[in-house]
Design an enzyme around this catalytic site. Structure first.
Site, PDB file in Angstrom:
ATOM      1  N   ASP A  79       2.065 -21.122  45.846  1.00  0.00           N
ATOM      2  CA  ASP A  79       3.016 -20.533  44.900  1.00  0.00           C
ATOM      3  C   ASP A  79       2.977 -19.009  45.034  1.00  0.00           C
ATOM      4  O   ASP A  79       1.897 -18.397  45.095  1.00  0.00           O
ATOM      5  CB  ASP A  79       2.627 -20.946  43.471  1.00  0.00           C
ATOM      6  CG  ASP A  79       3.695 -20.556  42.463  1.00  0.00           C
ATOM      7  OD1 ASP A  79       4.514 -21.417  42.099  1.00  0.00           O
ATOM      8  OD2 ASP A  79       3.709 -19.367  42.045  1.00  0.00           O
ATOM      9  N   GLU A 129       9.729 -21.042  43.815  1.00  0.00           N
ATOM     10  CA  GLU A 129       8.868 -20.222  44.672  1.00  0.00           C
ATOM     11  C   GLU A 129       7.616 -20.999  45.090  1.00  0.00           C
ATOM     12  O   GLU A 129       6.608 -20.425  45.451  1.00  0.00           O
ATOM     13  CB  GLU A 129       8.535 -18.897  43.964  1.00  0.00           C
ATOM     14  CG  GLU A 129       7.434 -18.917  42.920  1.00  0.00           C
ATOM     15  CD  GLU A 129       7.746 -19.711  41.642  1.00  0.00           C
ATOM     16  OE1 GLU A 129       8.725 -20.469  41.618  1.00  0.00           O
ATOM     17  OE2 GLU A 129       6.965 -19.583  40.685  1.00  0.00           O
TER      18      GLU A 129
HETATM   19  N1  LIG Z   1      15.419 -15.145  44.025  1.00  0.00           N
HETATM   20  C1  LIG Z   1      15.126 -16.378  43.694  1.00  0.00           C
HETATM   21  N2  LIG Z   1      14.362 -16.634  42.618  1.00  0.00           N
HETATM   22  C2  LIG Z   1      14.033 -17.886  42.304  1.00  0.00           C
HETATM   23  C3  LIG Z   1      14.474 -18.980  43.105  1.00  0.00           C
HETATM   24  N3  LIG Z   1      13.974 -20.123  42.575  1.00  0.00           N
HETATM   25  C4  LIG Z   1      13.246 -19.757  41.470  1.00  0.00           C
HETATM   26  N4  LIG Z   1      13.279 -18.416  41.318  1.00  0.00           N
HETATM   27  C5  LIG Z   1      12.654 -17.616  40.271  1.00  0.00           C
HETATM   28  O1  LIG Z   1      11.237 -17.600  40.475  1.00  0.00           O
HETATM   29  C6  LIG Z   1      10.665 -17.185  39.227  1.00  0.00           C
HETATM   30  C7  LIG Z   1       9.356 -17.898  39.024  1.00  0.00           C
HETATM   31  O2  LIG Z   1       8.724 -17.302  37.941  1.00  0.00           O
HETATM   32  P1  LIG Z   1       7.454 -17.865  37.199  1.00  0.00           P
HETATM   33  O3  LIG Z   1       7.473 -19.378  37.226  1.00  0.00           O
HETATM   34  O4  LIG Z   1       7.357 -17.201  35.863  1.00  0.00           O
HETATM   35  O5  LIG Z   1       6.259 -17.459  38.108  1.00  0.00           O
HETATM   36  P2  LIG Z   1       5.722 -16.072  38.659  1.00  0.00           P
HETATM   37  O6  LIG Z   1       6.483 -14.910  38.155  1.00  0.00           O
HETATM   38  O7  LIG Z   1       5.697 -16.181  40.144  1.00  0.00           O
HETATM   39  O8  LIG Z   1       4.288 -16.040  38.080  1.00  0.00           O
HETATM   40  P3  LIG Z   1       2.972 -16.723  38.620  1.00  0.00           P
HETATM   41  O9  LIG Z   1       3.381 -17.986  39.258  1.00  0.00           O
HETATM   42  O10 LIG Z   1       2.131 -16.950  37.448  1.00  0.00           O
HETATM   43  O11 LIG Z   1       2.384 -15.813  39.632  1.00  0.00           O
HETATM   44  C8  LIG Z   1      11.691 -17.491  38.163  1.00  0.00           C
HETATM   45  O12 LIG Z   1      12.151 -16.257  37.615  1.00  0.00           O
HETATM   46  C9  LIG Z   1      12.828 -18.171  38.887  1.00  0.00           C
HETATM   47  O13 LIG Z   1      14.099 -17.814  38.383  1.00  0.00           O
HETATM   48  C10 LIG Z   1      15.297 -18.666  44.231  1.00  0.00           C
HETATM   49  O14 LIG Z   1      15.738 -19.543  44.979  1.00  0.00           O
HETATM   50  N5  LIG Z   1      15.594 -17.390  44.485  1.00  0.00           N
END
Ligand SMILES: Nc1nc2c(ncn2[C@@H]2O[C@H](COP(=O)(O)OP(=O)(O)OP(=O)(O)O)[C@@H](O)[C@H]2O)c(=O)[nH]1
Length: 613
Positions: free
Chosen positions: A490, A533
């Site tokens: 992740d 992600e």
């Molecule tokens: N640009 C982009 N963002 C995405 C995509 N899929 C998911 N996201 C974003 O990825 C973010 C994941 O955030 P969180 O689940 O809070 O996790 P994080 O900020 O990585 O925090 P930790 O996992 O605790 O390190 C969210 O804001 C989603 O909107 C994508 O295909 N493209």
């Protein structure tokens, strides 16, 4: 011996016994000559008594079948079965005629009708307590069951047949059962076991003096080699086979030997498509001589694949259009249809007709899943274990009854050594035609990965494919007791990246992580996007220690990559959870992924940018 050497006045009731002996001999040495010989007497049969006439018709129908003339075989068997109704008491020849008819219609693709014939024959054999014919009926039924993907039933009836044949010490019968078990195991992806059964059947047929059947077993061994891509060996062996054409006298074996040569010449290291095409043409000549449904379908599919490999797409579509009506009319097993769907969708893809390709590909997957589910490999696995240990017990009991175990073992090993030498000397095999279907399915699935199961943003495999693959690797790990590990990955603080630099940059970060991930993996591993992600790496044949090292290498490659400088301030980091299959804890691939997920969250909680296991 030639059929012309036979005396013409042999077909009388008085000389009938002698006639049958001669025919048996001729059938064993050359089935084509036996067929030609019997043809001469077809009209004279009317003069025989009903009993003898029935026996004559059975031989005639059998030889028609051996020459792949199934329609004629069926007609003769029908005529004889009608005649058999006049008999005052049931005769074993009625059971045999039912089997002959069943075999003919099976090869014409009429599976339900074949099952009815086999069951009728079996009933008669049981009422007469004729052990050999009971076993034969069971063998026939078992084969129909694996052709229709009912592997568990198939295994049960073959083992029933084996339990009858072992005490009878009938080498021919044992040859048939082991040969069928070989094919069944091939269908169950148990290549080594299949090979062992083919070898056994070859040995028994040799001992029984059944030349043609022994060659057939060798032909079945071939598919095993081809599956392992030993093309040079396959060429050597197929050439041996085609040199023995006269002795074998069977068009199906010839058609598949030339088809085997065509494939091997195309796929070997220094590919020779011209030679492949020539062999394909010869194979076509042989297969067009028979009316066998199996040959027609199998040949057509093989031809289509070869032409596809040669990029002759229009010819492929032309060939497939000839096979498709056969598949609609008859209840052939789904494997053939799957191959047609795969080929057509691949061609439409090559021709950039994406909508058509997508549509066919969906059908392909639907049918593929149905096929896999209906096969129910796990249930069969339990049965298999039971029967194999039962057979081991039976064999031991038999050995105990004879002299001392020690001497027998010694003799056995000498015998095996001798047989191995014979096999090496022959080293002759041809491709098992039905087996090609299976081989093609595996290849088909590999290729379609690129067509459909890719994540649109990052280009690595998507969630659906990851789940499919993890199921498959888990099944393999469980079945063969080999290790399998999963990495759950992740991106750290990804929300912050999105919020600071915008979604476009976020997307680029995900794409780069995927590229680095895929590049860090070994060729046997699979790296894909699980969603958002989150990424997953599937590491077959990998224990925990090795998986930890791979995870650490991946974490470092991502974190220390130069690419980030062009995108954001600082570096991108990932957290990774590592889990290895433990059959006491994990019941399926889903459990394994969940374990890795829990460890991933441990890594996040412990401060991110690290590996937990
Ligand atoms: N640009 C982009 N963002 C995405 C995509 N899929 C998911 N996201 C974003 O990825 C973010 C994941 O955030 P969180 O689940 O809070 O996790 P994080 O900020 O990585 O925090 P930790 O996992 O605790 O390190 C969210 O804001 C989603 O909107 C994508 O295909 N493209």
């Amino acid at each position: 011996m030639s059929y012309k050497a036979f005396a013409v006045d042999l077909l009388t009731d008085e000389g009938f016994e002698q006639f049958v002996q001669q025919i048996d001999k001729l059938k064993d040495s050359n089935s084509k000559e036996a067929y030609l010989f019997l043809q001469q007497y077809a009209d004279k049969a009317e003069e025989l008594s009903v009993d003898n006439r029935l026996v004559f018709y059975r031989y005639l129908a059998d030889t028609y079948s051996e020459q792949a003339q199934y329609q004629q075989s069926k007609e003769i068997a029908d005529k004889a079965l009608l005649l058999a109704k006049n008999l005052s008491s049931p005769s074993i020849v009625s059971a045999e005629l039912n089997y002959t008819r069943g075999f003919a219609v099976e090869n014409l693709g009429e599976f339900d009708s074949a099952i009815t014939n086999y069951q009728n024959g079996l009933e008669i054999a049981e009422s007469l307590n004729d052990k050999k014919n009971i076993a034969t009926g069971l063998i026939n039924l078992g084969a129909i069951y694996y052709l229709t993907q009912k592997f568990d039933r198939s295994l049960i009836v073959f083992n029933q047949a084996l339990n009858i044949a072992i005490p009878l010490k009938d080498n021919e019968l044992l040859g048939y059962i082991y040969s069928e078990l070989g094919i069944l195991y091939e269908y169950m992806y148990e290549e080594e076991k299949a090979m062992a059964f083919y070898l056994k059947s070859y040995e028994y047929f040799q001992q029984a003096g059944k030349n043609f059947n022994a060659y057939n077993s060798l032909r079945n061994i071939a598919i095993n080699h081809v599956r392992h891509r030993r093309y040079e060996e396959a060429i050597k062996i197929n050439k041996e086979i085609v040199e023995h054409e006269k002795e074998i006298g069977n068009i199906e074996i010839m058609a598949s030997a030339y088809m085997g040569l065509a494939w091997s010449y195309l796929k070997k290291k220094e590919s020779n498509p011209e030679a492949a095409y020539e062999y394909l043409k010869i194979s076509e000549q042989y297969s067009s001589q028979g009316e066998q449904y199996k040959i027609e379908v199998s040949f057509g599919i093989n031809k289509a694949y070869l032409l596809y490999e040669m990029k002759k797409y229009n010819e492929v579509l032309e060939t497939l259009s000839l096979i498709e009506p056969l598949l609609q009319d008859k209840k052939m097993h789904k494997a053939a249809i799957i191959n047609v769907l795969f080929l057509k969708s691949s061609i439409y893809y090559e021709q950039e007709q994406y909508e058509k390709a997508y549509h066919l590909q969906n059908e392909y997957f639907k049918l593929g899943t149905e096929l896999r589910e209906s096969s129910n490999y796990e249930a069969v696995e339990d049965l298999r274990m039971r029967y194999e240990s039962e057979q081991a017990d039976i064999k031991k009991q038999l050995l105990d009854q004879q002299q001392s175990l020690q001497t027998i073992r010694l003799k056995e090993s000498e015998y095996q050594e001798e047989n191995r030498n014979i096999i090496l000397a022959f080293s002759a095999i041809v491709v098992l035609i039905i087996g090609w279907f299976l081989l093609r399915i595996i290849r088909g699935q590999q290729r379609l990965v690129f067509l459909s199961q890719t994540d649109g943003l990052t280009g690595v495999v998507n969630r659906r494919r990851l789940i499919e693959l993890s199921d498959f690797f888990f099944y393999q790990a469980k079945k063969a007791k080999i290790e399998f590990s999963v990495l759950m990955i992740d991106v750290d603080d990804f929300k912050l990246i999105n919020d600071t630099y915008g979604h476009k940059v976020g997307d680029k970060v995900l794409t780069k992580v995927a590229q680095i991930g895929a590049a860090t993996m070994r060729s046997t591993d699979e790296f894909g996007r699980f969603g958002g992600e989150e990424f997953i790496a599937l590491l077959p044949e990998t224990g925990l220690e090795q998986a930890k090292n791979i995870a650490e290498r991946l974490r470092k490659s991502i974190n220390e990559h130069e690419i980030w400088r062009n995108l954001i301030k600082g570096n991108v980091a990932v957290s990774i959870g590592v889990s290895c299959v433990d059959l006491d804890v994990h019941k399926n691939a889903d459990d394994l992924i969940k374990s890795a997920d829990i460890l991933l969250y441990k890594a996040k909680n412990q401060g991110k940018n690290q590996v937990c296991y």
